[in-house]
Design a protein around this motif. Structure first.
Motif, PDB file in Angstrom:
ATOM      1  N   LYS A  41       0.846  -1.210   0.000  1.00 26.45           N
ATOM      2  CA  LYS A  41       0.000   0.000   0.000  1.00 26.45           C
ATOM      3  C   LYS A  41       0.882   1.262   0.000  1.00 26.45           C
ATOM      4  N   ILE A  42       2.025   1.176   0.659  1.00 27.36           N
ATOM      5  CA  ILE A  42       2.940   2.325   0.666  1.00 27.36           C
ATOM      6  C   ILE A  42       3.476   2.555  -0.750  1.00 27.36           C
ATOM      7  N   GLU A  43       3.735   1.460  -1.456  1.00 28.30           N
ATOM      8  CA  GLU A  43       4.173   1.581  -2.865  1.00 28.30           C
ATOM      9  C   GLU A  43       3.098   2.272  -3.703  1.00 28.30           C
ATOM     10  N   MET A  44       1.836   1.910  -3.460  1.00 28.47           N
ATOM     11  CA  MET A  44       0.740   2.521  -4.223  1.00 28.47           C
ATOM     12  C   MET A  44       0.608   4.011  -3.868  1.00 28.47           C
ATOM     13  N   LEU A  45       0.792   4.329  -2.576  1.00 28.35           N
ATOM     14  CA  LEU A  45       0.741   5.743  -2.168  1.00 28.35           C
ATOM     15  C   LEU A  45       1.867   6.524  -2.859  1.00 28.35           C
ATOM     16  N   ALA A  46       3.031   5.881  -2.973  1.00 31.96           N
ATOM     17  CA  ALA A  46       4.170   6.522  -3.638  1.00 31.96           C
ATOM     18  C   ALA A  46       3.826   6.834  -5.088  1.00 31.96           C
ATOM     19  N   GLU A  47       3.199   5.863  -5.760  1.00 31.94           N
ATOM     20  CA  GLU A  47       2.837   6.077  -7.170  1.00 31.94           C
ATOM     21  C   GLU A  47       1.870   7.248  -7.329  1.00 31.94           C
ATOM     22  N   MET A  48       1.047   7.495  -6.305  1.00 33.16           N
ATOM     23  CA  MET A  48       0.084   8.603  -6.382  1.00 33.16           C
ATOM     24  C   MET A  48       0.719   9.939  -5.974  1.00 33.16           C
ATOM     25  N   GLY A  49       2.006   9.906  -5.615  1.00 32.87           N
ATOM     26  CA  GLY A  49       2.698  11.147  -5.211  1.00 32.87           C
ATOM     27  C   GLY A  49       2.440  11.507  -3.762  1.00 32.87           C
ATOM     28  N   GLY A  52       5.414  12.438  -0.939  1.00 31.41           N
ATOM     29  CA  GLY A  52       6.062  13.756  -0.952  1.00 31.41           C
ATOM     30  C   GLY A  52       5.063  14.754  -1.513  1.00 31.41           C
ATOM     31  N   VAL A  53       3.881  14.795  -0.900  1.00 27.10           N
ATOM     32  CA  VAL A  53       2.741  15.540  -1.462  1.00 27.10           C
ATOM     33  C   VAL A  53       3.115  16.980  -1.817  1.00 27.10           C
ATOM     34  N   ALA A  54       3.738  17.694  -0.856  1.00 28.40           N
ATOM     35  CA  ALA A  54       3.963  19.138  -1.048  1.00 28.40           C
ATOM     36  C   ALA A  54       5.396  19.451  -1.497  1.00 28.40           C
ATOM     37  N   ILE A  55       6.093  18.431  -1.982  1.00 25.77           N
ATOM     38  CA  ILE A  55       7.450  18.652  -2.521  1.00 25.77           C
ATOM     39  C   ILE A  55       7.317  18.855  -4.034  1.00 25.77           C
ATOM     40  N   PRO A  56       8.022  19.877  -4.587  1.00 23.69           N
ATOM     41  CA  PRO A  56       7.880  20.120  -6.029  1.00 23.69           C
ATOM     42  C   PRO A  56       8.198  18.883  -6.874  1.00 23.69           C
ATOM     43  N   GLU A  57       7.559  18.833  -8.041  1.00 22.69           N
ATOM     44  CA  GLU A  57       7.764  17.664  -8.909  1.00 22.69           C
ATOM     45  C   GLU A  57       9.218  17.514  -9.312  1.00 22.69           C
ATOM     46  N   GLU A  58       9.919  18.668  -9.510  1.00 24.17           N
ATOM     47  CA  GLU A  58      11.329  18.547  -9.937  1.00 24.17           C
ATOM     48  C   GLU A  58      12.214  17.940  -8.847  1.00 24.17           C
ATOM     49  N   ASN A  59      11.702  17.897  -7.609  1.00 22.73           N
ATOM     50  CA  ASN A  59      12.445  17.239  -6.524  1.00 22.73           C
ATOM     51  C   ASN A  59      11.861  15.863  -6.207  1.00 22.73           C
ATOM     52  N   GLY A  60      11.049  15.344  -7.115  1.00 22.14           N
ATOM     53  CA  GLY A  60      10.538  13.988  -6.949  1.00 22.14           C
ATOM     54  C   GLY A  60       9.159  13.911  -6.302  1.00 22.14           C
ATOM     55  N   GLU A 112      14.970  13.343  -3.654  1.00 19.19           N
ATOM     56  CA  GLU A 112      14.230  12.814  -4.817  1.00 19.19           C
ATOM     57  C   GLU A 112      13.700  11.397  -4.582  1.00 19.19           C
ATOM     58  N   PRO A 113      14.554  10.442  -4.176  1.00 25.15           N
ATOM     59  CA  PRO A 113      13.998   9.086  -3.951  1.00 25.15           C
ATOM     60  C   PRO A 113      13.013   9.020  -2.787  1.00 25.15           C
ATOM     61  N   LEU A 114      13.188   9.892  -1.788  1.00 24.59           N
ATOM     62  CA  LEU A 114      12.259   9.874  -0.644  1.00 24.59           C
ATOM     63  C   LEU A 114      10.903  10.440  -1.051  1.00 24.59           C
ATOM     64  N   ALA A 115      10.924  11.570  -1.755  1.00 23.30           N
ATOM     65  CA  ALA A 115       9.658  12.206  -2.150  1.00 23.30           C
ATOM     66  C   ALA A 115       8.914  11.347  -3.164  1.00 23.30           C
ATOM     67  N   ALA A 116       9.680  10.602  -3.980  1.00 22.44           N
ATOM     68  CA  ALA A 116       9.041   9.717  -4.965  1.00 22.44           C
ATOM     69  C   ALA A 116       8.585   8.419  -4.305  1.00 22.44           C
ATOM     70  N   GLY A 117       8.973   8.215  -3.048  1.00 28.79           N
ATOM     71  CA  GLY A 117       8.554   7.001  -2.343  1.00 28.79           C
ATOM     72  C   GLY A 117       9.362   5.779  -2.731  1.00 28.79           C
ATOM     73  N   GLU A 118      10.505   6.006  -3.415  1.00 29.48           N
ATOM     74  CA  GLU A 118      11.375   4.857  -3.733  1.00 29.48           C
ATOM     75  C   GLU A 118      12.124   4.432  -2.476  1.00 29.48           C
ATOM     76  N   LYS A 119      12.302   5.399  -1.576  1.00 22.69           N
ATOM     77  CA  LYS A 119      12.917   5.099  -0.280  1.00 22.69           C
ATOM     78  C   LYS A 119      12.002   5.653   0.797  1.00 22.69           C
ATOM     79  N   LEU A 120      12.179   5.139   2.033  1.00 23.40           N
ATOM     80  CA  LEU A 120      11.365   5.634   3.141  1.00 23.40           C
ATOM     81  C   LEU A 120      12.294   6.277   4.169  1.00 23.40           C
ATOM     82  N   GLY A 121      11.803   7.342   4.815  1.00 19.08           N
ATOM     83  CA  GLY A 121      12.633   8.047   5.779  1.00 19.08           C
ATOM     84  C   GLY A 121      12.098   7.972   7.198  1.00 19.08           C
ATOM     85  N   CYS A 122      13.000   8.263   8.142  1.00 22.51           N
ATOM     86  CA  CYS A 122      12.587   8.390   9.542  1.00 22.51           C
ATOM     87  C   CYS A 122      13.321   9.579  10.162  1.00 22.51           C
TER      88      CYS A 122
END
Ligand code: CAA
Length: 379
Positions: A41-49, A52-60, A112-122
């Motif tokens: 489900k986290i992968e699906m959320l990542a695909e929907m953006g 990183g909802v409020a991060i500009p698209e150019e930053n992923g 970029e990878p965090l906002a795109a959801g390719e990686k997860l942060g803490c």
């Protein structure tokens, strides 16, 4: 504050709502019961953006605003508050400070990878002896040539067991209190980083939390986030944004409890009819709905101020404490309306009751929010 949403904000809310109904509602109780991290489900959320909802698209990121983030967070958390906090930590406690304080190189490598959801942060701020009292932290970072060497322990770190990247705060000038703390970006696969066992939590059990241990962890000097010894402000500014996310999570939990209480009250028969016709129940429902709406207005106001570039520290603390307390009140009353049934796992209200409780604790307790609000009034 404007009271009507833009087309884009409505689209984000509806997308999140559909996702929550379709993908989370059917499994939320099981995720809670079995303490399962919802990786797919986290992968699906990542695909929907949505990571990183409020991060500009150019930053992923999704390139949307903070009001959209609030709307999405409420919908996701209405169905599964554990999934909500996984999303919130990545968005506001990890992507937000990287966007605000990161260098261009850090934005490419980490944001970029965090906002795109390719990686997860803490977000590693809390320590066993430093929760509300941030400046008592013991973790140290010492510069050795072109590397920082980190030693210490962080605890109760949401997402730690699933994360690839941590924002870690450490002492770089011992004895200087909050003026001797610096923020760093620490990949979780660095030698010397390890996690403790997952905490067995009362609620939000789909999200995993653990300690992070750091033993002579060497990271490049370029992984410092923000200025030297200015990490306390990085943490405070990050938490200002984060608290809006937790307020939105609390809105979702409160709404779930209210909706279920209304449905139950209409069906449950007592004293010759549905209990919804009793004023004792009606007054409860009215109070629950009032507090939920007031909490939502405070939360949207804080997000709006952030979006238009106005100060929002006090408003963020206000929405966090109010929404958290509204959520615990609403889930308490929802359980009461359900009576004995509410105390069983057959109904969702016991989960909302457990989930709501943390919103008064993490990202600053309700008491800390009142300190922040009062300090702002008295300044
Ligand atoms: N923005 C910018 N600067 C800020 C700030 C803000 N919001 N808040 C404080 N500062 C600055 C002050 O201006 C001051 O600057 P100067 O030294 O230049 O004057 C400096 O920071 C120190 O400020 P204070 O004297 O107010 O700091 P304090 O030591 O009294 O602490 C506190 C204030 C409110 C208690 C703060 O320590 C705090 O918020 N504690 C709670 C910590 C917290 O929320 N932890 C949550 C952990 S994360 C988490 O829970 C994640 C998760 O799992 C989901």
């Amino acid at each position: 504050m404007k009271f009507d949403f833009t087309e884009e904000q409505i689209m984000v809310r509806d997308t999140a709502r559909d996702f929550a109904v379709r993908e989370l509602d059917p499994i939320a109780a099981k995720l809670d019961e079995e303490c399962t991290y919802p990786a797919d489900k986290i992968e699906m959320l990542a695909e929907m953006g949505f990571l990183g909802v409020a991060i500009p698209e150019e930053n992923g990121g999704g390139g949307m605003d903070y009001v959209s983030y609030v709307l999405a967070m409420e919908e996701i958390s209405r169905a599964c508050a554990g999934t909500g906090v996984i999303m919130s930590v990545n968005n506001s406690l990890v992507c937000h400070p990287l966007f605000k304080f990161g260098t261009d190189e850090q934005k490419v490598e980490f944001l970029e990878p965090l906002a795109a959801g390719e990686k997860l942060g803490c977000f590693g701020l809390t320590e066993p002896g430093a929760g509300s009292d941030v400046s008592s932290m013991k973790t140290t970072a010492v510069l050795d040539g072109d590397e920082w060497v980190l030693n210490g322990e962080k605890n109760f770190i949401t997402n730690a067991p699933n994360a690839q990247i941590a924002i870690i705060f450490a002492n770089t000038d011992k004895g200087a209190g909050n003026r001797g703390i610096t923020a760093f970006v620490v990949p979780m696969d660095m030698k010397g980083v390890s996690c403790g066992p997952k905490e067995d939590k009362m609620g939000i059990r789909a999200s995993h939390s653990s300690s992070i241990f750091m033993e002579d962890v060497r990271i490049p000097a370029s992984n410092r986030l923000g200025d030297l010894n200015k990490g306390f402000k990085v943490a405070m500014i990050t938490l200002d944004a984060g608290r809006i996310g937790i307020a939105s999570q609390a809105l979702g939990i409160g709404r779930a409890a209210l909706e279920e209480a209304i449905e139950f009250a209409k069906e449950r028969q007592a004293f010759g009819g549905p209990i919804s016709r009793l004023q004792a129940i009606q007054f409860k429902l009215a109070d629950m709905a009032m507090r939920l709406d007031a909490a939502r207005l405070l939360t949207l106001n804080a997000a709006y101020l952030k979006d238009v570039g106005k100060p929002y520290s006090k408003e963020s603390a206000m929405c966090k404490v109010y929404a958290a307390e509204a959520s615990t009140y609403i889930s308490h009353q929802a359980l009461q309306i359900h009576g004995g049934y509410g105390y069983t796992k057959e109904y969702g209200v016991e989960r909302h009751y457990r989930d709501s409780r943390i919103t008064e604790i993490y990202e600053g307790t309700s008491e800390i929010q009142r300190i922040v609000i009062a300090a702002s009034l008295l300044r």
